[in-house]
Design an enzyme around this catalytic site. Sequence first.
Site, PDB file in Angstrom:
ATOM      1  N   ILE A 118       0.821  -1.218   0.000  1.00 22.72           N
ATOM      2  CA  ILE A 118       0.000   0.000   0.000  1.00 22.72           C
ATOM      3  C   ILE A 118       0.855   1.269   0.000  1.00 22.72           C
ATOM      4  O   ILE A 118       0.431   2.303  -0.510  1.00 22.72           O
ATOM      5  CB  ILE A 118      -1.009  -0.012   1.186  1.00 22.72           C
ATOM      6  CG1 ILE A 118      -2.197   0.888   0.888  1.00 22.72           C
ATOM      7  CG2 ILE A 118      -0.338   0.350   2.503  1.00 22.72           C
ATOM      8  CD1 ILE A 118      -3.379   0.689   1.803  1.00 22.72           C
ATOM      9  N   ASP A 169       0.890  -0.541   9.490  1.00 22.68           N
ATOM     10  CA  ASP A 169       1.138   0.703  10.234  1.00 22.68           C
ATOM     11  C   ASP A 169       2.637   1.027  10.231  1.00 22.68           C
ATOM     12  O   ASP A 169       3.053   2.160   9.902  1.00 22.68           O
ATOM     13  CB  ASP A 169       0.626   0.496  11.674  1.00 22.68           C
ATOM     14  CG  ASP A 169       0.481   1.781  12.462  1.00 22.68           C
ATOM     15  OD1 ASP A 169       0.673   2.860  11.887  1.00 22.68           O
ATOM     16  OD2 ASP A 169       0.161   1.685  13.670  1.00 22.68           O
TER      17      ASP A 169
HETATM   18  N1  AR6 Z   1       0.635  -3.023   2.320  1.00 19.09           N
HETATM   19  C1  AR6 Z   1      -0.616  -3.553   2.368  1.00 19.09           C
HETATM   20  N2  AR6 Z   1      -1.013  -4.417   3.328  1.00 19.09           N
HETATM   21  C2  AR6 Z   1      -0.098  -4.737   4.273  1.00 19.09           C
HETATM   22  C3  AR6 Z   1       1.210  -4.219   4.298  1.00 19.09           C
HETATM   23  C4  AR6 Z   1       1.571  -3.319   3.259  1.00 19.09           C
HETATM   24  N3  AR6 Z   1       2.777  -2.771   3.190  1.00 19.09           N
HETATM   25  N4  AR6 Z   1       1.868  -4.763   5.374  1.00 19.09           N
HETATM   26  C5  AR6 Z   1       0.994  -5.591   5.996  1.00 19.09           C
HETATM   27  N5  AR6 Z   1      -0.190  -5.595   5.338  1.00 19.09           N
HETATM   28  P1  AR6 Z   1      -1.923  -5.594  10.381  1.00 19.09           P
HETATM   29  P2  AR6 Z   1      -4.331  -5.145  12.029  1.00 19.09           P
HETATM   30  C6  AR6 Z   1      -1.425  -6.346   5.606  1.00 19.09           C
HETATM   31  O1  AR6 Z   1      -1.368  -6.522  11.380  1.00 19.09           O
HETATM   32  O2  AR6 Z   1      -4.666  -6.598  12.019  1.00 19.09           O
HETATM   33  C7  AR6 Z   1      -0.172  -2.765  14.020  1.00 19.09           C
HETATM   34  O3  AR6 Z   1       0.894  -3.041  14.884  1.00 19.09           O
HETATM   35  C8  AR6 Z   1      -1.304  -7.631   6.398  1.00 19.09           C
HETATM   36  O4  AR6 Z   1      -0.822  -8.677   5.569  1.00 19.09           O
HETATM   37  O5  AR6 Z   1      -1.011  -4.577   9.769  1.00 19.09           O
HETATM   38  O6  AR6 Z   1      -5.430  -4.150  11.795  1.00 19.09           O
HETATM   39  C9  AR6 Z   1      -1.008  -1.570  14.460  1.00 19.09           C
HETATM   40  O7  AR6 Z   1      -0.231  -0.587  15.097  1.00 19.09           O
HETATM   41  C10 AR6 Z   1      -2.763  -7.850   6.814  1.00 19.09           C
HETATM   42  O8  AR6 Z   1      -3.484  -8.484   5.757  1.00 19.09           O
HETATM   43  O9  AR6 Z   1      -3.167  -4.729  10.989  1.00 19.09           O
HETATM   44  C11 AR6 Z   1      -1.998  -2.189  15.394  1.00 19.09           C
HETATM   45  O10 AR6 Z   1      -1.468  -2.322  16.700  1.00 19.09           O
HETATM   46  C12 AR6 Z   1      -3.308  -6.420   6.946  1.00 19.09           C
HETATM   47  O11 AR6 Z   1      -2.302  -5.563   6.379  1.00 19.09           O
HETATM   48  C13 AR6 Z   1      -2.237  -3.556  14.807  1.00 19.09           C
HETATM   49  O12 AR6 Z   1      -1.070  -3.874  14.054  1.00 19.09           O
HETATM   50  C14 AR6 Z   1      -3.588  -5.983   8.366  1.00 19.09           C
HETATM   51  O13 AR6 Z   1      -2.594  -6.485   9.239  1.00 19.09           O
HETATM   52  C15 AR6 Z   1      -3.403  -3.542  13.851  1.00 19.09           C
HETATM   53  O14 AR6 Z   1      -3.676  -4.857  13.443  1.00 19.09           O
END
Ligand code: AR6
Length: 172
Positions: free
Chosen positions: A12, A35
């Site tokens: 993203i 994030d």
């Molecule tokens: N681009 C697109 N999607 C991504 C990327 C990227 N670069 N990197 C990871 N994903 P998560 P949550 C996907 O854990 O479950 C953080 O520590 C990943 O594969 O990022 O909402 C925050 O600070 C997955 O499908 O978010 C919060 O504490 C999706 O993004 C917590 O994690 C969401 O995974 C939020 O958890």
Amino acid sequence: MEDRLEIIEGDITRQKVDAIVNAANTSLLGGGGVDGAIHRAAGPALLEECRKLGGCPTGEARITGGYNLPAKWVIHTVGPVWRGGNRAEDELLAKCYRNSLALAERHSVKTIAFPSISTGAYRFPLERAVRIALREIKNFLAHNRTLEKIVIVCFEKRVYKAYKSALEEMGF
Ligand code: AR6
């Protein structure tokens, strides 16, 4: 299929859109997953702006600049942590999509990219989350005429596959 919605595999932080959505936590001070990737790519000025916001409750959304990102804006939303399904998780996740899209509309955003909110560290069941996301996007697009493109960016193959099959099933 609604031609304003696109599902892609990718990162993203590389998307050339007006706004990208961040799956943040209530502190808005960064973390892992998407994030962490967004804060790394945007640079330290993003964290500085986030500090001034004083956090964000689950289900709500806040907007900041995109700094070193190709996107002009970052819309930070806080998905629910999955706790078994009886803690209003479905409604809170739906609110993330609704509030993010409403904020985008208010800032004249034409193109926006979403990650799969709550399905990583927050462990929301993937198929269930995907259906909520698609339902909310569909409802939004039914009355909105200003957004030209909504891109769902899937970082993992399993997420991409889940979106593709739900799209077909829901007759989007
Ligand atoms: N681009 C697109 N999607 C991504 C990327 C990227 N670069 N990197 C990871 N994903 P998560 P949550 C996907 O854990 O479950 C953080 O520590 C990943 O594969 O990022 O909402 C925050 O600070 C997955 O499908 O978010 C919060 O504490 C999706 O993004 C917590 O994690 C969401 O995974 C939020 O958890």
